[in-house]
Design an enzyme around this catalytic site. Structure first.
Site: not given
Length: 503
Positions: A226, A302
């Site tokens: 991430e 996401d």
């Protein structure tokens, strides 16, 4: 729940009887004390005793679904059952079942923090026929992820959270990638949004260089943690992370408190290599990790869904697998003998020949696929047409620019220009030699869906086919958000009789 062995007990029994050589990858992980909490494979069973469903397909003709299982316990997927079910129509992969018994199935990814091509909408589903392969000579299908395609499960049982240890592997197509974010398989956020550094731990495959890179120009196996694709410590280049050149790739990422590793190898031969092992990145948020435990395929945490790739099988484990266990899994993968098979079905084309594409839709059979400038369209063409029109409706068959197992179609009257798709519209453009042009200009014919001629499938978007709609050429899906995806007369509109060229 679906049929599966009893993890550690079965693996120990296999060891005791000397039968572990016949065990599946998850039997091997269990024997090493790091059992699978998820096992996804559209090509084969990943436990020696598994007989349950591998994946579900939905056909376009009536939206009916069916499940595809292995032909025998622990065996290869029953591709023949899929071919029969999907005959004369299109099929999508709707569910990739978890073989571990925990119910961690992958389904169509929901909207996330990143809005994809259809703002706020779910991701696309993969074609059921986009990635044919053979395992020990038996046909099976992988999951061909085009940009905009993705699968996810945000409510996973047993996956690592916080700083807990885990491992994962995936078998991928080493030739199918891009530099967009992010072709991933692994642990991600449970709300489909970027919740910060260290909230993911997933295998990434591609040649993105925004955050990190390996040796050469890529593609590389990296870890998506991430807000960073890591090839090693920090966001720096790791010269020990090689550019991949094999057609089939085994990619491994694993992590535990303040330690992680990337490993990889050729899925068709040889052993694994360690590309990185060491402490967690020193950038804030990665030590300790803050894993959330969702599982993603083909997208970022996401829902960043601009990447492409092909997935055949993969698992996630609880605990940090040993190198020895992973080496045994690699030997099992090699023994499965992944190999390529034909991407083309139906009438064959001859490279170097000149052809025409004759429309078969009732009421439009006087039309052929042609071009007016850069616009690919259908026009009425006959033996009495002008030389200019005859040339504009004639095409030269070339070996596929992106994959020589398929074809590209060069204009007869505009040398060096090819039919390609851009934003799902067919255009005639000059070949600029780029990777994306080559992919957009490569097509794989199959038997005509209406029983006539050929249906011309896009190589890079195998859910989409040559279609004439309002006399303009598109690559269209059988149902979708665009006008040209209308399912009415779809089979007729995507079926063309390939005949001799006019010029």
């Amino acid at each position: 729940m679906f049929s599966r062995p009893s993890l550690q007990a079965l693996a120990l029994s296999l060891l005791a009887t000397g039968s572990l050589v016949h065990a599946g990858p998850c039997d091997l992980y269990a024997s090493g004390g790091t059992p699978c909490i998820a096992a996804h494979g559209t090509t084969r069973a990943l436990y020696n005793a598994y007989t349950g469903p591998l994946y579900q397909v939905k056909r376009g003709s009536d939206n009916t679904t069916t499940t595809i299982s292995p032909v025998s316990a622990g065996g290869v997927a029953n591709a023949a059952a899929q071919d029969t079910f999907c005959a004369s129509t299109t099929c999508l992969i709707t569910i990739i079942y978890d073989q571990s018994g925990r119910g961690n199935h992958l389904t169509q990814a929901p909207p996330g923090g990143f809005n994809g091509p259809d703002i706020g909408g779910y991701d696309n589903l993969a074609s059921a026929i986009g990635a044919p392969v053979t395992l020990n000579g038996k046909k099976a299908y992988g999951v061909f992820v085009s940009p905009g395609t993705g699968y996810r499960n945000n409510a996973v049982s047993g996956s690592a959270t916080g700083d807990e240890p885990e491992g994962m592997y995936a078998v991928l197509d080493g030739t199918h990638y891009n530099d967009a974010c992010c072709f991933d398989y692994g642990n991600a956020e449970t709300n489909s949004k970027d919740t910060g550094n260290g909230h993911m731990e997933a295998i990434y495959y591609g040649d993105n260089t925004v955050w990190g890179s390996g040796a050469g120009s890529g593609p590389w196996v990296m870890a998506d943690l991430e807000n960073g694709l890591f090839s090693g410590q920090g966001t720096k280049n790791n010269a020990g992370d090689p550019t991949i050149t094999s057609r089939f790739v085994t990619a491994i990422v694993k992590g535990k408190p303040n330690q992680w590793a990337i490993r990889g190898g050729n899925s068709a031969s040889g052993s694994l290599s360690t590309y990185w092992t060491g402490a967690r990145p020193t950038v804030g948020g990665y030590n300790p990790m803050s894993l959330e435990g969702a599982i993603i395929l083909g997208i970022g945490g996401d829902n960043s869904n601009g990447a492409q790739g092909t997935f055949y099988e993969g698992v996630m484990t609880t605990g940090y697998p040993s190198d020895a266990t992973e080496n045994s899994v690699q030997a099992n993968i090699v023994a499965a003998k992944y190999a390529t098979t034909s991407l083309v079905s139906g009438p064959a084309l001859t490279v170097g020949s000149s052809i025409s594409f004759h429309v078969t839709t009732p009421g439009y059979t006087d039309r052929y696929l042609a071009h007016t400038g850069a616009t690919v369209n259908t026009q009425v063409v006959s033996s009495s047409s002008t030389t200019t029109l005859k040339q504009g409706a004639s095409w030269k068959v070339r070996a596929g620019l992106a994959n020589s197992a398929c074809y590209s179609f060069e204009s007869t009257d505009t040398a060096g220009s090819y039919i390609r798709h851009s934003f799902f519209t067919l255009l005639l453009n000059a070949n600029d030699g780029s990777k994306i042009f080559n992919e957009d200009a490569t097509f794989c014919p199959q038997a005509g869906l209406n029983g006539q001629g050929s249906t011309i499938r896009s190589f890079s978007y195998p859910t989409r086919f040559f279609r004439h709609y309002a006399n303009v050429g598109y690559i269209a899906s059988n149902g979708g958000v665009h006008a040209w995806d209308n399912p009415g007369s779809f089979n007729d509109d995507v079926s063309f009789v390939v005949g001799a060229a006019f010029a």
